[in-house]
Design a protein around this motif. Structure first.
Motif, PDB file in Angstrom:
ATOM      1  N   UNK A  10     -12.946 -75.934 -92.884  1.00  0.00           N
ATOM      2  CA  UNK A  10     -14.558 -76.328 -92.054  1.00  0.00           C
ATOM      3  C   UNK A  10     -14.584 -76.982 -90.408  1.00  0.00           C
ATOM      4  N   UNK A  11     -13.386 -76.890 -90.797  1.00  0.00           N
ATOM      5  CA  UNK A  11     -12.355 -77.892 -89.792  1.00  0.00           C
ATOM      6  C   UNK A  11     -11.998 -76.976 -88.204  1.00  0.00           C
ATOM      7  N   UNK A  12     -11.948 -75.199 -88.722  1.00  0.00           N
ATOM      8  CA  UNK A  12     -11.912 -75.082 -87.768  1.00  0.00           C
ATOM      9  C   UNK A  12     -12.858 -74.720 -85.880  1.00  0.00           C
ATOM     10  N   UNK A  17     -12.506 -75.895 -79.929  1.00  0.00           N
ATOM     11  CA  UNK A  17     -13.106 -76.593 -79.069  1.00  0.00           C
ATOM     12  C   UNK A  17     -12.750 -77.689 -78.451  1.00  0.00           C
ATOM     13  N   UNK A  18     -11.949 -78.323 -79.467  1.00  0.00           N
ATOM     14  CA  UNK A  18     -11.127 -80.288 -79.019  1.00  0.00           C
ATOM     15  C   UNK A  18      -9.957 -79.724 -79.508  1.00  0.00           C
ATOM     16  N   UNK A  41      -2.124 -74.279 -88.668  1.00  0.00           N
ATOM     17  CA  UNK A  41      -2.091 -73.586 -87.580  1.00  0.00           C
ATOM     18  C   UNK A  41      -0.135 -73.718 -86.598  1.00  0.00           C
ATOM     19  N   UNK A  42      -0.359 -72.971 -85.902  1.00  0.00           N
ATOM     20  CA  UNK A  42       1.058 -72.752 -85.303  1.00  0.00           C
ATOM     21  C   UNK A  42       0.186 -73.221 -84.014  1.00  0.00           C
ATOM     22  N   UNK A  72      -2.726 -69.515 -83.212  1.00  0.00           N
ATOM     23  CA  UNK A  72      -3.209 -68.520 -83.810  1.00  0.00           C
ATOM     24  C   UNK A  72      -4.678 -69.259 -84.429  1.00  0.00           C
ATOM     25  N   UNK A  73      -5.319 -69.880 -83.629  1.00  0.00           N
ATOM     26  CA  UNK A  73      -6.618 -70.201 -83.921  1.00  0.00           C
ATOM     27  C   UNK A  73      -7.769 -69.374 -83.493  1.00  0.00           C
TER      28      UNK A  73
END
Length: 217
Positions: A10-12, A17-18, A41-42, A72-73
């Motif tokens: 839910x934070x992706x 964006x930020x 996250x890398x 990797x996002x």
């Protein structure tokens, strides 16, 4: 250097964006894998500023992390570990030591490859160098640290730790491994190799290491 951050699905979108702010990051994929309950996250370490968060160096505190530093996002690719071994095959040169380089996929690189089941990392490094440059006689001299870099592959983000060794060979004739798309094998003075190497992570590693004095082979 790669760094690792625990997050949730839910934070992706917000992170895309930020980016991240005032994040605590893990310095090893193994530690992150144990700690993260959902996603990892890398992060490209040299694209952000950070300082130690614990005495053992397992975690760091970072300031603002831009979205483009997160590897990797977009899309999210779950990280997967790869272990490899490689070699700095070296000899004496006229003015400075020379290192054996390979030309593959349009860039100059160093011989290396993935660990096979049942072999030690030293065996892996020797085997991969022999195969990629086409020689038989090769001797281990000294360990030269590790690098960690990543790349997307088959819906995963591969986190590759390469163990490096200084090596030497009496052979002077080489056969590039065609099945690995290696086109050329060439001795280069150390300073030229630093200029030509096609990957920033390996250039930074070369700047950080000190090969041992060379024997005359």
């Amino acid at each position: 250097m790669l760094l690792f951050y625990c997050t949730t699905t839910d934070q992706l979108d917000k992170i895309r964006r930020k980016g991240l702010s005032r994040a605590e990051l893990y310095t090893s994929f193994a530690d992150a894998s144990k700690a993260c309950k959902e996603l990892i996250l890398v992060i490209q370490g040299y694209k952000t500023s950070y300082k130690p968060a614990d005495k053992k160096g397992r975690r760091v505190k970072a300031g603002d992390i831009a979205p483009e530093a997160i590897l990797n996002i977009d899309p999210y690719l779950p990280p997967s570990e790869v272990v490899a071994g490689g070699g700095f095959v070296m000899r004496e040169g006229n003015k400075e030591p020379e290192v054996l380089m390979i030309f593959r996929k349009g860039v100059w690189d160093l011989p290396k490859g993935k660990l096979d089941d049942g072999e030690s990392i030293e065996e892996c490094a020797l085997r991969e160098v022999r195969e990629e440059v086409g020689i038989k006689k090769l001797a281990m001299v000294s360990p030269l640290g590790t690098t960690v870099h990543g790349y997307p592959r088959k819906n995963k983000y591969k986190v590759k730790t390469t163990y490096w060794y200084q090596m030497e060979t009496p052979e002077r004739s080489f056969v590039p491994q065609a099945e690995e798309q290696i086109e050329k094998v060439e001795w280069m003075p150390w300073s030229k190799a630093l200029d030509k190497i096609g990957y920033e992570i390996f250039r930074r590693h070369m700047l950080s290491i000190k090969p041992v004095p060379l024997s005359k082979v």
